[in-house]
Write a protein that holds these residues in place. Structure first.
Motif, PDB file in Angstrom:
ATOM      1  N   ALA A 143      17.562  20.326  55.624  1.00 49.97           N
ATOM      2  CA  ALA A 143      17.257  20.027  54.224  1.00 49.97           C
ATOM      3  C   ALA A 143      16.121  20.876  53.683  1.00 49.97           C
ATOM      4  N   GLU A 144      15.149  21.212  54.541  1.00 46.76           N
ATOM      5  CA  GLU A 144      13.915  21.779  54.025  1.00 46.76           C
ATOM      6  C   GLU A 144      13.646  23.242  54.383  1.00 46.76           C
ATOM      7  N   GLU A 145      14.268  23.736  55.448  1.00 49.21           N
ATOM      8  CA  GLU A 145      13.889  25.075  55.924  1.00 49.21           C
ATOM      9  C   GLU A 145      14.911  26.114  55.493  1.00 49.21           C
ATOM     10  N   GLU A 146      14.399  27.314  55.191  1.00 47.42           N
ATOM     11  CA  GLU A 146      15.321  28.404  54.840  1.00 47.42           C
ATOM     12  C   GLU A 146      15.847  29.086  56.089  1.00 47.42           C
ATOM     13  N   ASN A 147      14.930  29.365  57.006  1.00 53.05           N
ATOM     14  CA  ASN A 147      15.336  30.065  58.221  1.00 53.05           C
ATOM     15  C   ASN A 147      15.593  29.075  59.331  1.00 53.05           C
ATOM     16  N   LEU A 148      16.839  28.899  59.715  1.00 51.33           N
ATOM     17  CA  LEU A 148      17.199  27.894  60.702  1.00 51.33           C
ATOM     18  C   LEU A 148      17.221  28.453  62.115  1.00 51.33           C
ATOM     19  N   LEU A 149      17.256  29.772  62.231  1.00 55.64           N
ATOM     20  CA  LEU A 149      17.437  30.393  63.547  1.00 55.64           C
ATOM     21  C   LEU A 149      16.444  29.947  64.621  1.00 55.64           C
ATOM     22  N   PRO A 150      15.149  29.832  64.295  1.00 58.87           N
ATOM     23  CA  PRO A 150      14.204  29.458  65.360  1.00 58.87           C
ATOM     24  C   PRO A 150      14.533  28.112  65.984  1.00 58.87           C
ATOM     25  N   TYR A 151      15.313  27.264  65.296  1.00 58.46           N
ATOM     26  CA  TYR A 151      15.530  25.902  65.786  1.00 58.46           C
ATOM     27  C   TYR A 151      16.820  25.741  66.567  1.00 58.46           C
ATOM     28  N   VAL A 152      17.656  26.761  66.531  1.00 57.30           N
ATOM     29  CA  VAL A 152      18.992  26.626  67.117  1.00 57.30           C
ATOM     30  C   VAL A 152      18.942  26.230  68.586  1.00 57.30           C
ATOM     31  N   SER A 153      18.020  26.843  69.341  1.00 59.48           N
ATOM     32  CA  SER A 153      18.003  26.577  70.765  1.00 59.48           C
ATOM     33  C   SER A 153      17.461  25.186  71.099  1.00 59.48           C
ATOM     34  N   ILE A 154      16.592  24.674  70.249  1.00 52.45           N
ATOM     35  CA  ILE A 154      15.918  23.439  70.618  1.00 52.45           C
ATOM     36  C   ILE A 154      16.516  22.200  69.935  1.00 52.45           C
ATOM     37  N   LEU A 155      17.066  22.405  68.726  1.00 51.69           N
ATOM     38  CA  LEU A 155      17.642  21.262  68.008  1.00 51.69           C
ATOM     39  C   LEU A 155      19.160  21.250  68.170  1.00 51.69           C
ATOM     40  N   ASP A 156      19.854  20.622  67.257  1.00 54.07           N
ATOM     41  CA  ASP A 156      21.315  20.523  67.331  1.00 54.07           C
ATOM     42  C   ASP A 156      21.931  21.864  66.922  1.00 54.07           C
ATOM     43  N   GLY A 157      22.182  22.727  67.947  1.00 50.40           N
ATOM     44  CA  GLY A 157      22.626  24.087  67.711  1.00 50.40           C
ATOM     45  C   GLY A 157      23.910  24.172  66.912  1.00 50.40           C
ATOM     46  N   ASN A 158      24.859  23.295  67.208  1.00 49.81           N
ATOM     47  CA  ASN A 158      26.149  23.352  66.524  1.00 49.81           C
ATOM     48  C   ASN A 158      26.002  23.177  65.024  1.00 49.81           C
ATOM     49  N   ARG A 159      25.283  22.094  64.679  1.00 48.05           N
ATOM     50  CA  ARG A 159      25.124  21.812  63.258  1.00 48.05           C
ATOM     51  C   ARG A 159      24.379  22.954  62.568  1.00 48.05           C
ATOM     52  N   LEU A 160      23.370  23.451  63.253  1.00 43.37           N
ATOM     53  CA  LEU A 160      22.560  24.511  62.638  1.00 43.37           C
ATOM     54  C   LEU A 160      23.389  25.776  62.446  1.00 43.37           C
ATOM     55  N   MET A 161      24.187  26.155  63.465  1.00 42.67           N
ATOM     56  CA  MET A 161      25.001  27.375  63.381  1.00 42.67           C
ATOM     57  C   MET A 161      26.007  27.248  62.239  1.00 42.67           C
ATOM     58  N   GLU A 162      26.593  26.101  62.181  1.00 42.70           N
ATOM     59  CA  GLU A 162      27.561  25.838  61.114  1.00 42.70           C
ATOM     60  C   GLU A 162      26.922  26.063  59.742  1.00 42.70           C
ATOM     61  N   ALA A 163      25.705  25.484  59.631  1.00 42.07           N
ATOM     62  CA  ALA A 163      24.991  25.591  58.354  1.00 42.07           C
ATOM     63  C   ALA A 163      24.653  27.053  58.059  1.00 42.07           C
ATOM     64  N   ILE A 164      24.243  27.759  59.136  1.00 40.52           N
ATOM     65  CA  ILE A 164      23.866  29.161  58.922  1.00 40.52           C
ATOM     66  C   ILE A 164      25.057  29.952  58.394  1.00 40.52           C
ATOM     67  N   SER A 165      26.232  29.753  59.040  1.00 39.60           N
ATOM     68  CA  SER A 165      27.392  30.526  58.591  1.00 39.60           C
ATOM     69  C   SER A 165      27.813  30.111  57.177  1.00 39.60           C
ATOM     70  N   HIS A 166      27.677  28.875  56.901  1.00 38.49           N
ATOM     71  CA  HIS A 166      27.963  28.334  55.574  1.00 38.49           C
ATOM     72  C   HIS A 166      27.107  29.014  54.523  1.00 38.49           C
ATOM     73  N   ARG A 167      25.796  29.058  54.855  1.00 36.47           N
ATOM     74  CA  ARG A 167      24.854  29.626  53.883  1.00 36.47           C
ATOM     75  C   ARG A 167      25.163  31.111  53.649  1.00 36.47           C
ATOM     76  N   ARG A 168      25.546  31.786  54.751  1.00 34.03           N
ATOM     77  CA  ARG A 168      25.838  33.221  54.599  1.00 34.03           C
ATOM     78  C   ARG A 168      27.034  33.411  53.679  1.00 34.03           C
ATOM     79  N   SER A 169      28.054  32.634  53.908  1.00 29.39           N
ATOM     80  CA  SER A 169      29.260  32.806  53.086  1.00 29.39           C
ATOM     81  C   SER A 169      28.989  32.458  51.619  1.00 29.39           C
ATOM     82  N   ASP A 170      28.001  31.559  51.422  1.00 30.59           N
ATOM     83  CA  ASP A 170      27.650  31.199  50.047  1.00 30.59           C
ATOM     84  C   ASP A 170      27.030  32.370  49.290  1.00 30.59           C
ATOM     85  N   THR A 171      26.228  33.158  50.054  1.00 27.84           N
ATOM     86  CA  THR A 171      25.487  34.207  49.340  1.00 27.84           C
ATOM     87  C   THR A 171      26.309  35.462  49.128  1.00 27.84           C
TER      88      THR A 171
END
Lengths: 163, 669
Positions: free
Chosen positions: A135-163
Motif C-alpha cells: 500500500a505504501e512503498e514504491e519500490n517493492l524489490l527489497p522486500y521480496v526475499s523477506i516478505l510474501d514474495g509471490n504477492r510482491l512479484m505479482e504486484a511488481i509485474s502489475h505495476r510495470r504493465s500499468d506504466t
C-alpha cells in the motif's frame, strides 16, 4: 536508505527480549524498535520520522502502565499520518470489550494471544508488512526475499504493465 | 328538658299567692307555677317560656283583672300559635255566662273556676286540663307527669288512638290491591296462588313428570315459554371449559326460563332435574293469554317473578363475593410465593457464588501446588545450562572469554528502552554504523572503548564472526536471566496464592491481617500499576478466624476500590487496634463515591452499579463480605463522599463463643 520500522510496545523486558528475538529474521530489512510504554512509543515514532523513517507495523501489548494498548492504537488510528500503520495487539489480558473497541475504532488487523509461537508471530508480521509495503512503498524489490514474495512479484509485474 | 310552667294571673296578691300555693301543692316539683299581678307581667312570663321552649299547659287568669278583662287576655293569647295549644282557665267570682260564652265560642276557654275554690275542685280541674294538654300536645310528657294525669282519660285516649291506627291499616289494605300485598306471604303461598290462577285461566293443562337427572333445557336453546316446577328441585348450570359449573341449585326458584323470558333470548343455563320433578310447561302464547284473561294473574305472576329474580340475584352477589375473597386469597398467596421465590433466588445466588469461590480456591490451591515442581525444575535447569556452558567453554582455552561473556550478560541489569536508544545513538555516532550499534547495545556493549577492546582480542579476519559470537553470548545470557526471573515471579505468585487461599478451612488463632492484605495486593499488582497504595499499618494483634475467608473480604474490597477508581488513583489501607479486643481494617479509594441513595443497599444481593457486569465475582462481593464478617462476629460499613469511599471492617481478636468457653473453664478451675 530510509527504513520501515517495526515497533514493539511491551513493558516487561523478558517478553520484549523474546519478541525481539522472534523478529530477528526481519532485522536486516526493517528497523526494529522497542518501547516499554505509550510515551516511549511516541518518542520512537517521533525519532523515526525525524530520521526520515516511517513506522509500518506496531505490535502492542494491552496491559501497559499509564495509557493501555487499545487506547494507544485508537489514538494512532485517529491521526491521519498514522492511519496506514498496521496494528497488531499482542496480549494475554485484553477483555472482550477492549478487543472489540480495538477492532472497531483502531482498525486492528490482528490479535495475538500470549503465549505465542514464533512461527505464528512471524507469519502475522510477514502478512501485515506485505500489506503495508504494497500500500505504501514504491519500490517493492527489497522486500521480496523477506516478505510474501509471490504477492510482491505479482504486484511488481502489475505495476510495470500499468506504466 | 325544661319543666312545663303553669302561669297564673290575679291582681289581688292574697288570692294570687293562694292559688299559686294550691297549684304547687297539686303539681309538686314536676311543673313550675308562676304568678303575675298584671297582664303585662303575664305576657313577659309567657314570652320567656316561649324563648325557653317550655310547655305552658295551663293559663289561669282572674276574670276581673285590673286594666284588662281576663277574657280578652285569653283571647289575645289565643291569637298566638305558641299559646293557642295551652289550656285556658278563668278564675271568677262574678263573670256572667255571656262573657264566658263569648270566650268559649272562640275556643279560648277550657274551664271556669269559681272563687272561692275548693282544693278538690281545683285539683280535678288542673288534672283534667293537664291530661287534655299532654294527650293532644305533649305525649312525650305523659310518662313524666303520669301521677298528675287522669288515668281513665289516658286509657280512653290510648284505645282511641289504637282504633285509629287499625282503621288506617284497613284503609291502607283496601288501597293495596297490588302485588305488594303478597310481600308478607311465604313464597309457597304466592306461587300456589299464581298456579291456581294459571290453571284456571288455561283449563288445567297437563303436568309433566321428569326423572332425577333429566336435562330439559340446554344453554343456547331457543326458549318459547316457561317451566313452572310444582314438585322437586332443578339445578341450573353452564358448561365452562368442558366442565359443568352449577350456578343455582337451592336458588333456581320455581320458574325456569326466567332470564330467557325477561330478555327474549336463548337459554342462559342448562336446566336439570335435581330430584324427580313435576312441572308445568307454559308457552309464551298461553302465558300471554292467561295474563290477559285473569286480572289477578299479573299481580301474582310478577310477584313470583320478582321473588325468583331476587333469590337468583342474591346468589349472584354471593358468588361475586366468593370470587372476590378467593381472588384476594390468591393474590396474597401469590405475593407470599413471589417473596419466597425471591428469597430462595437470593440464597441460591449467594450459595452458588460462595461455592464457586470455594471451588476456585481449591482449584487454585491445587494448581499452585502443581506449579511448584515445574517451577523448581525450570530454575534448576537454567542454572545447569549456565554451569555446563561455562564449564564447557572454560575447557577450551580459546573460548574462555565466551563463558565469561555469558556470565556477564546473566548478571547484567536490563536497561530501559529509552536508555538503550540513547546508548545506541551515541555508539552509532562513535563507530558510524547504526545497525551494528544496535546489535552491540543489545549485546550489552555500549561504548566504543569496550568494543575496541573486544575487537582487539579477535583475529582480524574473524571480527564479523566474533561480533556474531558476542551477540549470541549475550542472548544466551539474557535468556538464562529471563528464565530465572520469570521462574522467580511464578514462584512468588504461587507462594502468595497458597498463603492467600490457605486451603485448610478451619479457624486459626494467629492471623496477621497485614500478611493477608499484602498477599492480596500482590495478586492485584497488575491492576495496581497506576494506583498509589498508601499503607497506614499500625500494631495489630493476631486474630482468630478463617484466613481464606478474610482474604476473600480484602480481595472484594480492594477489587471494588480499583474498579471504583477506574484503575487510577490512591488506595489507602489502614489498620489499627480498637479498645483492646477488636481490630479495624479500613480500605479507602479516591473514586467518585457512592451516591447517598445507594449506600444503604450496597450490601444487598444483586446490587451493583456496574450494570450487571460481573468481574472477579463482584456484584455479590459486598454481600459475601458482610456474610463472612458477620460469621467472624465483626462489622462492616461504608462511608462515602465524592473522592473518598471508605469501607471499615472491625473484627474481634477472639471469637465470642471461644472466649465464653474460656471464661467458663476459668471459673471452674
Amino acid at each position: 536508505m530510509n527504513k520501515v520500522v517495526i515497533l514493539c510496545v511491551e513493558d516487561e523486558s523478558e517478553v520484549r527480549d523474546a519478541i525481539q528475538r522472534d523478529l530477528a529474521p526481519f532485522a536486516g530489512t526493517f528497523r526494529i524498535e522497542c518501547s516499554e510504554d505509550v510515551d516511549d512509543a511516541r518518542s520512537v515514532i517521533g525519532e523515526a520520522e525525524d530520521a526520515g523513517d516511517r513506522v509500518g507495523l506496531i505490535l502492542c501489548d494491552h496491559m501497559l502502565p499509564g495509557k493501555n494498548g487499545v487506547e494507544f492504537l485508537v489514538d494512532l488510528h485517529r491521526e491521519p499520518a498514522h492511519r496506514p500503520i498496521r496494528k497488531v495487539l499482542i496480549t494475554g489480558q485484553a477483555g472482550h470489550e477492549d478487543t472489540i473497541k480495538a477492532i472497531n475504532e483502531a482498525d486492528l488487523q490482528h490479535y495475538i494471544a500470549k503465549p505465542w509461537s514464533p512461527e505464528d508471530l512471524q507469519a502475522v508480521v510477514r502478512k501485515q508488512l506485505t500489506d503495508y509495503v504494497l500500500a505504501e512503498e514504491e519500490n517493492l524489490l527489497p522486500y521480496v526475499s523477506i516478505l510474501d514474495g509471490n504477492r510482491l512479484m505479482e504486484a511488481i509485474s502489475h505495476r510495470r504493465s500499468d506504466t | 328538658m325544661n319543666r312545663p310552667v303553669i302561669i297564673c294571673a290575679d291582681d289581688e296578691p292574697d288570692v294570687l299567692n293562694a292559688i299559686v300555693r294550691d297549684i304547687r301543692s297539686i303539681c309538686g316539683d314536676k311543673i313550675d307555677v308562676e304568678g303575675c299581678i298584671t297582664p303585662s307581667e303575664l305576657f313577659d312570663v309567657a314570652e320567656r317560656a316561649r324563648a325557653d321552649q317550655r310547655h305552658v299547659p295551663i293559663f289561669l287568669v282572674d276574670y276581673a283583672l285590673h286594666g284588662m278583662n281576663g277574657g280578652d287576655l285569653l283571647l289575645q293569647l289565643q291569637e298566638d300559635t305558641y299559646y293557642r295549644k295551652s289550656m285556658k282557665l278563668i278564675l271568677s267570682a262574678r263573670a256572667t255566662s255571656d262573657d264566658l260564652t263569648r270566650i268559649l265560642n272562640r275556643g279560648a276557654l277550657n274551664g271556669n273556676l269559681r272563687k272561692p275554690w275548693k282544693l278538690q275542685d281545683l285539683t280535678r280541674t288542673i288534672r283534667f286540663l293537664l291530661t287534655e294538654y299532654t294527650i293532644h300536645n305533649a305525649p312525650e310528657l305523659i310518662e313524666d307527669l303520669t301521677e298528675l294525669l287522669d288515668v281513665e282519660m289516658l286509657s280512653h285516649a290510648l284505645v282511641d288512638s289504637e282504633m285509629r291506627v287499625k282503621d288506617l291499616g284497613q284503609k291502607m289494605k283496601k288501597l293495596q290491591r297490588s302485588f305488594l300485598e303478597d310481600l308478607g306471604k311465604p313464597d309457597r303461598e304466592v306461587e300456589d296462588g299464581m298456579i291456581a290462577h294459571l290453571d284456571e285461566a288455561l283449563g288445567y293443562p297437563d303436568r309433566q313428570q321428569l326423572e332425577r337427572g333429566a336435562v330439559f333445557l340446554r344453554e343456547g336453546d331457543e326458549v318459547d315459554g316457561i317451566w313452572i316446577i310444582l314438585e322437586g328441585r332443578v339445578s341450573l348450570f353452564r358448561i365452562i371449559e368442558g366442565r359443568e359449573v352449577i350456578f343455582h341449585s337451592q336458588t333456581s326458584g320455581r320458574i325456569i326460563g326466567l332470564l330467557a323470558l325477561a330478555t327474549r333470548r336463548r337459554s342462559f343455563f342448562h336446566a336439570r332435574a335435581a330430584t324427580p320433578i313435576t312441572m308445568l310447561k307454559i308457552s309464551t302464547r298461553d302465558l300471554d293469554k292467561a295474563l290477559q284473561r285473569d286480572p289477578q294473574l299479573p299481580v301474582s305472576f310478577i310477584s313470583v317473578l320478582m321473588r325468583s329474580m331476587a333469590a337468583r340475584n342474591r346468589r349472584a352477589v354471593e358468588l361475586q363475593m366468593e370470587v372476590l375473597s378467593l381472588n384476594e386469597t390468591l393474590a396474597r398467596e401469590k405475593d407470599n410465593l413471589d417473596q419466597a421465590l425471591r428469597d430462595l433466588k437470593q440464597t441460591q445466588t449467594l450459595l452458588v457464588e460462595t461455592e464457586k469461590m470455594a471451588t476456585l480456591g481449591q482449584m487454585s490451591a491445587g494448581i499452585a501446588h502443581e506449579l511448584n515442581n515445574p517451577v523448581a525444575a525450570i530454575c534448576r535447569s537454567a542454572e545447569y545450562i549456565r554451569q555446563d556452558l561455562v564449564t564447557l567453554m572454560s575447557s577450551v582455552p580459546a573460548c574462555t572469554w565466551i563463558g565469561d561473556m555469558i556470565e556477564e550478560s546473566i548478571r547484567r541489569k536490563p536497561v530501559s528502552t529509552r536508555e538503550q536508544r540513547q546508548l545506541r545513538s551515541e555508539l552509532a555516532n562513535a563507530i558510524g554504523d547504526e545497525q551494528l550499534a544496535q546489535r552491540l547495545v543489545q549485546a550489552g556493549i555500549s561504548d566504543k572503548a569496550t568494543f575496541d577492546g573486544i575487537l582487539a582480542r579477535l583475529p582480524r579476519d574473524e571480527q564479523d564472526h566474533g561480533i556474531d559470537c558476542i551477540e549470541r553470548c549475550s542472548q544466551i545470557g539474557s535468556a538464562i536471566r529471563n528464565v530465572n526471573s520469570c521462574a522467580e515471579r511464578i514462584a512468588g505468585l504461587v507462594k502468595s496464592l497458597r498463603s492467600y487461599i490457605r486451603s485448610d478451612e478451619t479457624r486459626v488463632h494467629d492471623i496477621d491481617v497485614h500478611e493477608g492484605i499484602e498477599d492480596t495486593l500482590l495478586l492485584f499488582s497488575n491492576k495496581l500499576r497506576d494506583i498509589t497504595v498508601d499503607r497506614d499499618y499500625n500494631d495489630v494483634p493476631r486474630i482468630e478466624g478463617n484466613p481464606g475467608e478474610l482474604n476473600q473480604v480484602w480481595t472484594n474490597l480492594i477489587s471494588n476500590a480499583i474498579q471504583a477508581m477506574n484503575g487510577r488513583g490512591t488506595l489507602t489501607v489502614s489498620t489499627g487496634a480498637l479498645d483492646g479486643n477488636r481490630i479495624m481494617v479500613a480500605i479507602q479509594d479516591s473514586g467518585p463515591g457512592i451516591p447517598p441513595e445507594h449506600i444503604d443497599r450496597i450490601f444487598d444481593v444483586k446490587f451493583t452499579t456496574r450494570q450487571g457486569r460481573v468481574e472477579f465475582g463482584l456484584g455479590l462481593g459486598l454481600p459475601i463480605c458482610r456474610n463472612i464478617v458477620t460469621r467472624h462476629h465483626g462489622t462492616i460499613h461504608a462511608e462515602s463522599k465524592p473522592g473518598q469511599t471508605r469501607f471499615v471492617v472491625t473484627l474481634p481478636i477472639h471469637s465470642p463463643e471461644e472466649s465464653a468457653t474460656e471464661e467458663q473453664t476459668g471459673a471452674a478451675t
